[in-house]
Design an enzyme around this catalytic site. Structure first.
Site, PDB file in Angstrom:
ATOM      1  N   ASN A  16       0.775  -1.313  -0.065  1.00  0.00           N
ATOM      2  CA  ASN A  16      -0.009  -0.085   0.054  1.00  0.00           C
ATOM      3  C   ASN A  16       0.952   1.270  -0.005  1.00  0.00           C
ATOM      4  O   ASN A  16       0.460   2.355  -0.895  1.00  0.00           O
ATOM      5  CB  ASN A  16      -0.823   0.075   1.171  1.00  0.00           C
ATOM      6  CG  ASN A  16      -2.264  -0.904   1.055  1.00  0.00           C
ATOM      7  OD1 ASN A  16      -3.085  -0.210  -0.048  1.00  0.00           O
ATOM      8  ND2 ASN A  16      -2.399  -2.026   1.579  1.00  0.00           N
ATOM      9  N   ARG A  67       2.682   1.450  26.425  1.00  0.00           N
ATOM     10  CA  ARG A  67       2.063   1.915  25.160  1.00  0.00           C
ATOM     11  C   ARG A  67       2.253   3.179  25.091  1.00  0.00           C
ATOM     12  O   ARG A  67       2.579   3.847  23.960  1.00  0.00           O
ATOM     13  CB  ARG A  67       0.827   1.166  24.953  1.00  0.00           C
ATOM     14  CG  ARG A  67       0.232   1.357  23.458  1.00  0.00           C
ATOM     15  CD  ARG A  67      -0.774   0.660  23.259  1.00  0.00           C
ATOM     16  NE  ARG A  67      -2.071   1.518  23.215  1.00  0.00           N
ATOM     17  CZ  ARG A  67      -3.231   1.518  23.267  1.00  0.00           C
ATOM     18  NH1 ARG A  67      -3.717   0.221  23.131  1.00  0.00           N
ATOM     19  NH2 ARG A  67      -4.291   2.238  23.252  1.00  0.00           N
ATOM     20  N   ASN A 109      -7.415   4.582   7.738  1.00  0.00           N
ATOM     21  CA  ASN A 109      -6.741   3.146   7.871  1.00  0.00           C
ATOM     22  C   ASN A 109      -7.456   2.765   6.601  1.00  0.00           C
ATOM     23  O   ASN A 109      -8.537   2.749   6.271  1.00  0.00           O
ATOM     24  CB  ASN A 109      -7.149   2.458   9.178  1.00  0.00           C
ATOM     25  CG  ASN A 109      -6.683   1.052   9.313  1.00  0.00           C
ATOM     26  OD1 ASN A 109      -5.681   0.800   8.830  1.00  0.00           O
ATOM     27  ND2 ASN A 109      -7.815   0.142   9.618  1.00  0.00           N
ATOM     28  N   HIS A 111      -8.455  -1.293   5.673  1.00  0.00           N
ATOM     29  CA  HIS A 111      -8.765  -2.720   6.370  1.00  0.00           C
ATOM     30  C   HIS A 111      -9.309  -3.723   5.211  1.00  0.00           C
ATOM     31  O   HIS A 111      -9.915  -3.418   4.369  1.00  0.00           O
ATOM     32  CB  HIS A 111      -9.898  -2.562   7.502  1.00  0.00           C
ATOM     33  CG  HIS A 111     -10.033  -3.847   7.945  1.00  0.00           C
ATOM     34  ND1 HIS A 111      -9.226  -4.310   9.083  1.00  0.00           N
ATOM     35  CD2 HIS A 111     -11.092  -4.733   7.922  1.00  0.00           C
ATOM     36  CE1 HIS A 111      -9.904  -5.528   9.501  1.00  0.00           C
ATOM     37  NE2 HIS A 111     -11.043  -5.777   8.785  1.00  0.00           N
ATOM     38  N   ASP A 147     -11.255  -0.731  14.056  1.00  0.00           N
ATOM     39  CA  ASP A 147     -11.818  -0.705  12.573  1.00  0.00           C
ATOM     40  C   ASP A 147     -13.313  -0.190  12.817  1.00  0.00           C
ATOM     41  O   ASP A 147     -14.213  -0.881  12.014  1.00  0.00           O
ATOM     42  CB  ASP A 147     -11.788  -2.247  12.174  1.00  0.00           C
ATOM     43  CG  ASP A 147     -10.317  -2.665  12.116  1.00  0.00           C
ATOM     44  OD1 ASP A 147      -9.558  -1.970  11.690  1.00  0.00           O
ATOM     45  OD2 ASP A 147     -10.124  -3.845  12.455  1.00  0.00           O
ATOM     46  N   GLU A 176      -7.139  -2.429  -2.850  1.00  0.00           N
ATOM     47  CA  GLU A 176      -6.613  -1.764  -1.935  1.00  0.00           C
ATOM     48  C   GLU A 176      -5.863  -0.280  -2.480  1.00  0.00           C
ATOM     49  O   GLU A 176      -5.645   0.759  -2.257  1.00  0.00           O
ATOM     50  CB  GLU A 176      -5.931  -2.255  -0.612  1.00  0.00           C
ATOM     51  CG  GLU A 176      -6.579  -3.237  -0.009  1.00  0.00           C
ATOM     52  CD  GLU A 176      -5.902  -3.875   1.296  1.00  0.00           C
ATOM     53  OE1 GLU A 176      -4.884  -3.149   1.852  1.00  0.00           O
ATOM     54  OE2 GLU A 176      -5.972  -5.003   1.490  1.00  0.00           O
TER      55      GLU A 176
HETATM   56  C1  GAR Z   1      -3.183  -4.690   3.810  1.00  0.00           C
HETATM   57  O1  GAR Z   1      -3.810  -5.616   3.344  1.00  0.00           O
HETATM   58  C2  GAR Z   1      -3.942  -3.984   4.798  1.00  0.00           C
HETATM   59  O2  GAR Z   1      -5.468  -3.839   4.474  1.00  0.00           O
HETATM   60  C3  GAR Z   1      -3.748  -4.516   5.959  1.00  0.00           C
HETATM   61  O3  GAR Z   1      -2.537  -5.159   5.989  1.00  0.00           O
HETATM   62  C4  GAR Z   1      -1.876  -5.327   4.882  1.00  0.00           C
HETATM   63  C5  GAR Z   1      -0.553  -4.625   4.607  1.00  0.00           C
HETATM   64  O4  GAR Z   1      -0.211  -4.831   3.476  1.00  0.00           O
HETATM   65  N1  GAR Z   1      -4.184  -4.117   7.148  1.00  0.00           N
HETATM   66  C6  GAR Z   1      -4.705  -4.562   8.354  1.00  0.00           C
HETATM   67  O5  GAR Z   1      -5.023  -5.548   8.300  1.00  0.00           O
HETATM   68  C7  GAR Z   1      -4.682  -3.493   9.507  1.00  0.00           C
HETATM   69  N2  GAR Z   1      -5.649  -4.114  10.523  1.00  0.00           N
HETATM   70  P1  GAR Z   1       0.890  -4.142   2.568  1.00  0.00           P
HETATM   71  O6  GAR Z   1       1.911  -4.029   3.895  1.00  0.00           O
HETATM   72  O7  GAR Z   1       1.386  -4.695   1.562  1.00  0.00           O
HETATM   73  O8  GAR Z   1       0.632  -2.847   2.475  1.00  0.00           O
END
Ligand code: GAR
Length: 211
Positions: A16, A67, A109, A111, A147, A176
């Site tokens: 992404n 955190r 974000n 998802h 989310d 995405e």
């Molecule tokens: C993506 O599918 C994103 O939607 C997901 O992690 C992946 C990251 O891929 N995000 C989540 O699950 C957030 N809770 P990338 O590192 O190749 O962009």
């Protein structure tokens, strides 16, 4: 139009992030990535950013007892970089109140499911196990839930009989990479208006001219 300064937070491979880098480069996104921050020293996202000569910063959550201390450090780094929109791109840490207060309605974000179905983790497997015929992805503002924030854009993909989680994840990722830049461009143009759970997409401002 002035470029929107993005701060991208990523924990993984960074596809992404790569699509955002590419869209900034070809000017389909009126934005510049001011910094990429990862909590994972081995994140592919960090090498992708370095290859594109974007400032990077690794803040390993394991180096912090609490955190809040980690969150403060990340927020400080984002603020020092003049970030106007925080973009979570596969960032696998919970966004707490310290982030939300520092960047109100300025954190988004993506998802890999059609929210509100399948929040949380391993959501492609969840969609398959549930027997869903369709899944997809959701870009949303981040609020204090997991989310749960107001939805900006979604895209749908079919779930096929023979799909394993990886197959479905790959099909979703293609979408995405389209809707995340689109959503960020809408934000950059000031066209997203939040009203309760609804995100209204305002018409293009003719005074902005063509980009
Ligand atoms: C993506 O599918 C994103 O939607 C997901 O992690 C992946 C990251 O891929 N995000 C989540 O699950 C957030 N809770 P990338 O590192 O190749 O962009």
């Amino acid at each position: 139009m002035k470029k929107l300064r993005l701060g991208v937070l990523a924990s993984g491979g960074g596809t992404n992030l790569q699509s955002l880098i590419d869209c900034c480069a070809d000017n389909s996104l009126t934005a510049e990535i001011a910094i990429v921050i990862s909590n994972n020293p081995d994140a592919g996202a960090l090498s992708r950013a370095e290859n594109a000569e974007i400032k990077t910063c690794c803040i390993n959550h394991r180096d912090f007892d609490k955190r809040a201390a980690f969150d403060n450090r990340v927020v400080q780094q984002l603020q020092e970089s003049g970030v106007e929109l925080v973009v979570l791109a596969g960032f696998m840490r919970i966004i707490g109140p310290i982030f939300l207060e520092a960047f109100p309605q300025q954190i988004i974000n993506i998802h890999p499911a059609l929210l509100p179905a399948f929040p949380g983790l391993h959501v492609q497997q969840q969609a398959i196990d549930y027997g869903a015929r369709f899944s997809g992805c959701t870009v949303h503002f981040v609020d204090n839930g997991v989310d749960t924030g107001p939805i900006i854009l979604q895209a749908v993909v079919p779930v096929l009989e023979e799909d394993r989680a990886d197959d479905l994840a790959a099909r979703i990722l293609i979408e995405e990479h389209k809707i995340y830049p689109q959503a960020i461009q809408l934000f950059a143009e000031g066209r997203l208006q939040i009203e309760g759970r609804q995100v209204h997409i305002l018409p293009t401002d003719p005074n902005l001219g063509s980009r």
